[in-house]
Write an enzyme that holds these catalytic residues in place. Structure first.
Site, PDB file in Angstrom:
ATOM      1  N   ILE A  12     -55.300-107.456 -34.216  1.00 10.23           N
ATOM      2  CA  ILE A  12     -55.663-106.031 -34.277  1.00 10.23           C
ATOM      3  C   ILE A  12     -56.951-105.771 -33.491  1.00 10.23           C
ATOM      4  O   ILE A  12     -57.073-104.766 -32.779  1.00 10.23           O
ATOM      5  CB  ILE A  12     -55.799-105.574 -35.754  1.00 10.23           C
ATOM      6  N   PHE A  73     -63.259-107.264 -37.809  1.00  6.73           N
ATOM      7  CA  PHE A  73     -61.856-107.686 -37.973  1.00  6.73           C
ATOM      8  C   PHE A  73     -61.756-109.157 -38.342  1.00  6.73           C
ATOM      9  O   PHE A  73     -60.655-109.660 -38.565  1.00  6.73           O
ATOM     10  CB  PHE A  73     -61.096-107.521 -36.650  1.00  6.73           C
ATOM     11  N   SER A  77     -56.098-113.878 -43.050  1.00  2.00           N
ATOM     12  CA  SER A  77     -55.318-112.736 -43.554  1.00  2.00           C
ATOM     13  C   SER A  77     -53.907-113.092 -44.005  1.00  2.00           C
ATOM     14  O   SER A  77     -53.022-112.250 -43.946  1.00  2.00           O
ATOM     15  CB  SER A  77     -55.250-111.665 -42.461  1.00  2.00           C
ATOM     16  N   TYR A 141     -56.502-113.369 -51.096  1.00  5.31           N
ATOM     17  CA  TYR A 141     -56.768-112.601 -49.877  1.00  5.31           C
ATOM     18  C   TYR A 141     -57.206-111.177 -50.233  1.00  5.31           C
ATOM     19  O   TYR A 141     -58.257-110.701 -49.790  1.00  5.31           O
ATOM     20  CB  TYR A 141     -55.510-112.580 -48.986  1.00  5.31           C
ATOM     21  N   HIS A 187     -45.677-113.681 -40.213  1.00  2.26           N
ATOM     22  CA  HIS A 187     -45.366-112.264 -40.440  1.00  2.26           C
ATOM     23  C   HIS A 187     -43.921-111.932 -40.086  1.00  2.26           C
ATOM     24  O   HIS A 187     -43.337-112.513 -39.177  1.00  2.26           O
ATOM     25  CB  HIS A 187     -46.320-111.373 -39.647  1.00  2.26           C
ATOM     26  N   LEU A 188     -43.411-110.965 -40.821  1.00  2.00           N
ATOM     27  CA  LEU A 188     -41.981-110.670 -40.732  1.00  2.00           C
ATOM     28  C   LEU A 188     -41.527-110.262 -39.318  1.00  2.00           C
ATOM     29  O   LEU A 188     -40.607-110.883 -38.766  1.00  2.00           O
ATOM     30  CB  LEU A 188     -41.632-109.552 -41.739  1.00  2.00           C
ATOM     31  N   ARG A 276     -41.744-115.391 -52.217  1.00  2.00           N
ATOM     32  CA  ARG A 276     -42.996-116.005 -51.788  1.00  2.00           C
ATOM     33  C   ARG A 276     -44.090-115.593 -52.790  1.00  2.00           C
ATOM     34  O   ARG A 276     -44.192-114.412 -53.132  1.00  2.00           O
ATOM     35  CB  ARG A 276     -43.341-115.472 -50.386  1.00  2.00           C
TER      36      ARG A 276
END
Ligand code: UFG
Length: 323
Positions: A12, A73, A77, A141, A187-188, A276
């Site tokens: 990001i 940032f 994560s 997290y 990540h998906l 998960r």
């Protein structure tokens, strides 16, 4: 403005750096390159390789650079990883982050924009989630991000440091030049696209017995360029505070896979796998406050456009930042 971007080599942070520079700001990226990539740093930005754990370097960089604002940032994560190694998350996301705040105070930086997350809400009672929903994270997290939000509030009270904590929902998509490249990828959307690229046989859907219409988890997928726009606007936020950044719409894991099939033309085989740990069933954000107070106008309204942008980037850079 002259802006210090911690974590500007990450997913990001890289797109946000590009967006800030495109809009006339001057950026210095500070990144350890542990999870970020040197090639993800916009060539027009200054670059300092360093870790926020190195307080002397952070303070020196901040004082010398005479920055007007910070964007933060730099964090670990991964929800799943935080459930197996919580200390890693508290050390980096909380303790090292405090070095950045101390440096901001020492260098008299006026404001900081912080990457927070909807994971601070845990399993919300009311959907869509507003900023006043109670925050009870269900993974380390989310807890580490909530802790940092609270610390920010005290630096504001005690030192007058202004802040905007932006609670992202699921960051996704890509700009023309910068996209998602994690190693390992968890990540998906990028994993689904790796199946379409032929890098994986199938996608595993983590749980199909949640209390949702199709049994898979629902998330609110928000484009990184919309997040970037919100960061820039947050530099002039009318007050210090917290803002949700989401689309107000949720898509299930199955629905995301269907959209990806449409965008890529690939059948993307899917298999059911166990749940998960640490995954809330449903996270959808109400971002009315950011729209009203920051003047935020998200541009990416639907998942097709978001996944298309991620697909375009992965076609252009099939090996991510490796080449
Ligand atoms: N999922 C799968 N298969 C996979 C990967 C993910 O079924 O191979 C599922 C997950 O179980 C979850 C959904 O897809 O239900 C989204 O998972 P991601 O890992 O893409 O994203 P998360 O929602 O777990 O986490 C992301 C960010 C966090 C942020 C959070 C807020 O990584 O930083 O969104 O929801 F806090």
């Amino acid at each position: 403005m002259k802006i210090f971007v911690a974590g500007g080599a990450g997913y990001i942070g890289s797109a946000c750096t590009e967006y800030l520079i495109d809009n006339g700001h001057e950026v210095t990226v500070f990144d350890s390159l542990e999870t970020g990539h040197r090639d993800a740093v916009d060539k027009r930005a200054e670059f300092i390789e360093g870790n926020l754990a190195d307080k002397d370097l952070v303070v020196k960089s901040m004082v010398e650079g005479k920055f007007e604002a910070i964007m933060h940032f730099a964090a670990y994560s991964l929800v799943g990883e935080s459930m197996t190694d919580p200390g890693k998350y508290f050390r980096n996301n909380v303790a090292s982050g405090i070095n950045l705040l101390d440096a901001a105070v020492e260098a008299k930086v006026r404001t900081i924009v912080f990457s927070s997350t909807c994971a601070t809400y845990g399993e919300p009672e009311i959907i869509p989630i507003t900023e006043s929903e109670k925050q009870c994270p269900i993974n380390p997290y989310g807890e580490s991000k909530l802790a940092f939000e609270k610390i920010l509030k005290w630096y504001h009270e005690v030192y007058g440091l202004e802040y905007a904590a932006l609670r992202y929902f699921n960051a996704s998509g890509a700009s023309k030049n910068f996209g998602e490249d994690h190693s390992p990828e968890t990540h998906l959307i990028p994993i689904v696209l790796q199946v379409a690229q032929g890098k994986r046989e199938h996608i595993m859907m983590f749980g199909d017995d949640y209390d949702t219409p199709d049994g898979t988890c629902i998330r609110d997928y928000i484009h990184i360029l919309d997040l970037a726009q919100a960061h820039m606007l947050a530099l002039n936020a009318p007050r210090s505070g917290h803002y949700n950044l989401g689309t107000g719409k949720g898509l299930s894991v199955k629905e995301i896979i269907d959209v990806a099939r449409e965008v890529t033309g690939h059948p993307i085989p899917a298999q059911i796998a166990p749940r998960r740990d640490g995954d809330p069933p449903r996270l959808i954000g109400c971002a009315d406050l950011a729209k009203k107070e920051l003047g935020w106008k998200p541009q990416y309204e639907n998942a097709n456009d978001i996944i298309q942008s991620a697909w375009d980037w992965s076609q252009k850079y099939p090996n991510g930042y490796e080449n």
